[in-house]
Each structure stands twice: as C-alpha cells, then as structure tokens.
Scaffold this active site. Structure first.
Site, PDB file in Angstrom:
ATOM      1  N   PRO A  10       0.796  -1.224   0.000  1.00 14.32           N
ATOM      2  CG  PRO A  10      -0.132  -1.131   2.115  1.00 14.32           C
ATOM      3  CD  PRO A  10       0.545  -2.076   1.163  1.00 14.32           C
ATOM      4  CG  ASN A  11      -0.307   4.369   1.269  1.00 13.51           C
ATOM      5  OD1 ASN A  11      -1.238   4.939   0.713  1.00 13.51           O
ATOM      6  ND2 ASN A  11      -0.411   3.826   2.473  1.00 13.51           N
ATOM      7  NE  ARG A  18       2.067  12.731   1.111  1.00 15.02           N
ATOM      8  CZ  ARG A  18       1.418  11.815   1.832  1.00 15.02           C
ATOM      9  NH1 ARG A  18       0.481  11.091   1.289  1.00 15.02           N
ATOM     10  NH2 ARG A  18       1.713  11.625   3.094  1.00 15.02           N
ATOM     11  CE1 TYR A  23       9.131   5.142   2.868  1.00 18.06           C
ATOM     12  CE2 TYR A  23       7.635   7.027   2.746  1.00 18.06           C
ATOM     13  CZ  TYR A  23       8.062   5.859   3.367  1.00 18.06           C
ATOM     14  OH  TYR A  23       7.412   5.415   4.477  1.00 18.06           O
ATOM     15  CG  ASN A  74       8.629  -2.004  -0.061  1.00 22.24           C
ATOM     16  OD1 ASN A  74       8.004  -2.108   0.999  1.00 22.24           O
ATOM     17  ND2 ASN A  74       9.290  -0.914  -0.381  1.00 22.24           N
ATOM     18  CB  ALA A  77       2.005   0.131   6.367  1.00 23.96           C
ATOM     19  CD  GLU A  98      11.188  -7.521   5.157  1.00 21.49           C
ATOM     20  OE1 GLU A  98      11.939  -8.406   5.668  1.00 21.49           O
ATOM     21  OE2 GLU A  98      10.460  -6.773   5.822  1.00 21.49           O
ATOM     22  CG  HIS A 100      11.385  -2.424   4.029  1.00 14.26           C
ATOM     23  ND1 HIS A 100      10.028  -2.286   3.882  1.00 14.26           N
ATOM     24  CD2 HIS A 100      11.589  -3.621   4.618  1.00 14.26           C
ATOM     25  CE1 HIS A 100       9.432  -3.358   4.373  1.00 14.26           C
ATOM     26  NE2 HIS A 100      10.360  -4.191   4.822  1.00 14.26           N
ATOM     27  NE  ARG A 107      10.468   5.923   8.352  1.00 15.47           N
ATOM     28  CZ  ARG A 107       9.521   5.794   7.427  1.00 15.47           C
ATOM     29  NH1 ARG A 107       9.606   4.807   6.532  1.00 15.47           N
ATOM     30  NH2 ARG A 107       8.515   6.638   7.382  1.00 15.47           N
TER      31      ARG A 107
HETATM   32  O1  CA2 Z   1      10.750   1.938   3.431  1.00 15.28           O
HETATM   33  C1  CA2 Z   1       9.895   1.273   2.826  1.00 15.28           C
HETATM   34  O2  CA2 Z   1      10.046   0.843   1.701  1.00 15.28           O
HETATM   35  C2  CA2 Z   1       8.539   1.004   3.533  1.00 15.28           C
HETATM   36  O3  CA2 Z   1       8.122  -0.305   3.170  1.00 15.28           O
HETATM   37  C3  CA2 Z   1       7.577   2.035   3.009  1.00 15.28           C
HETATM   38  C4  CA2 Z   1       6.210   1.966   3.683  1.00 15.28           C
HETATM   39  C5  CA2 Z   1       6.361   1.997   5.205  1.00 15.28           C
HETATM   40  O4  CA2 Z   1       5.094   1.818   5.810  1.00 15.28           O
HETATM   41  C6  CA2 Z   1       7.311   0.925   5.693  1.00 15.28           C
HETATM   42  O5  CA2 Z   1       7.441   1.070   7.095  1.00 15.28           O
HETATM   43  C7  CA2 Z   1       8.669   1.062   5.038  1.00 15.28           C
HETATM   44  C8  CA2 Z   1       5.317   3.143   3.300  1.00 15.28           C
HETATM   45  C9  CA2 Z   1       5.193   3.386   1.839  1.00 15.28           C
HETATM   46  C10 CA2 Z   1       4.473   4.674   1.615  1.00 15.28           C
HETATM   47  O6  CA2 Z   1       5.076   5.291   0.530  1.00 15.28           O
HETATM   48  C11 CA2 Z   1       4.762   6.588   0.258  1.00 15.28           C
HETATM   49  C12 CA2 Z   1       5.528   7.202  -0.685  1.00 15.28           C
HETATM   50  C13 CA2 Z   1       5.277   8.507  -1.005  1.00 15.28           C
HETATM   51  C14 CA2 Z   1       4.255   9.178  -0.407  1.00 15.28           C
HETATM   52  C15 CA2 Z   1       3.482   8.551   0.529  1.00 15.28           C
HETATM   53  C16 CA2 Z   1       3.723   7.239   0.878  1.00 15.28           C
END
Ligand code: CA2
Length: 145
Positions: A10-11, A18, A23, A74, A77, A98, A100, A107
């Site tokens: 997700p996301n 953003r 990221y 990946n 969340a 896996e 990230h 974090r």
């Molecule tokens: O660091 C990573 O790749 C994560 O898997 C990213 C997830 C986070 O919940 C994990 O703890 C670590 C979140 C991805 C959300 O990505 C966004 C990117 C741009 C704007 C909003 C969200």
C-alpha cells in the site's frame, strides 16, 4: 525465461510524489524499470504488481507459486502486521527478498517489527532504489547455486 515477481504494497504507488526525504524522488515506475533492467541483465523476466489491498497481494503471492522462480517484495506498512502475507509467503518455494527503501529500524518503533522477515530468505533495507538491484543479484545468485 524464469520469472521474478516484484510485489509492492500500500501507498507505494505514491512514490516520488511525497516525502522525498524518506523515500527518494524515484516513482514506482522508476523502481520497476530499474528492477526489470537488473532482472533482464541476469536473464530473468520481471512481473510487477502493486496493490493497496492485503488480499490482492495474498492472491499475487499464491499466483506466483509454481510460476515464478523468486519473489522480491516491499509490503509497505503490511510489513509490520499482515500475517496473511506472512502465511502466503511461507507457501512459496523459491527465494524471497524483502526490500524497504527506508530503514524501518531507524524510524518509529512500530516499524521495527517485520512479520515478513521470518519467512524471507533475506531483507535489504535503507538503500533506496539500489536495494532492488541488490535483491535481483541475491535471488539470481541463490537460484544459480
Ligand atoms: O521503506 C519502505 O520501503 C517502507 O516499506 C515504506 C512503507 C512503510 O510503511 C514501511 O514502514 C517502510 C510506506 C510506503 C508509503 O510510501 C509513500 C511514498 C510517497 C508518499 C506517501 C507514501
């Protein structure tokens, strides 16, 4: 040609729009392109899938059984609590890496637990988009040995 499944949770479809300080500025399309290029150079076809829905990712993991040689995932969340993804990955026979983009261990405390790590062959965190190229190298090495 053997297939590597690349799965995103997700996301991650919002990558590059953003939170670039967390990221990076690459989009999900960029991530997929870099991973596909690495896979092709190693002699693999890449199949990519992103979903914001836990069940859709479980379906994709099940569909990879007997079809894909390896999974790079990946889970976003879902990493931190989605036991259905843990169980689905357990049923996959090949290497699972896996990835990230950020380093969840650096974090918030709730990101320090991964329910995916115990069923992954290995985990690559905190190296941004380069982590995906490393994941391809890792699965290629595993599958060759
Ligand atoms: O660091 C990573 O790749 C994560 O898997 C990213 C997830 C986070 O919940 C994990 O703890 C670590 C979140 C991805 C959300 O990505 C966004 C990117 C741009 C704007 C909003 C969200």
């Amino acid at each position: 040609m053997a297939i590597i499944s690349l799965l995103h949770g997700p996301n991650l479809n919002l990558l590059g729009t953003r939170e670039p300080h967390v990221y990076g500025t690459d989009t999900l399309d960029d991530v997929v392109a870099v991973t596909r290029a690495a896979a092709a150079a190693a002699g693999f076809e890449l199949e990519s899938f992103q979903s914001n829905h836990e069940g859709a990712l479980v379906d994709a993991i099940q569909a990879a059984r007997g079809r894909s040689a390896a999974i790079i995932v990946n889970p976003g969340a879902f990493t931190h609590y989605a036991w259905s993804i843990h169980d689905a990955l357990r049923s996959f026979d090949g290497p699972i890496v896996e990835v990230h983009l950020s380093n969840p261990n650096a974090r918030e405390p709730w990101r320090h637990t991964s329910v995916v790590a115990p069923v992954a062959t290995g985990s690559i965190t905190g190296l941004g988009i380069h982590g995906y190229e490393l994941a391809v190298a890792a699965v290629a090495r595993r599958l060759a040995s």
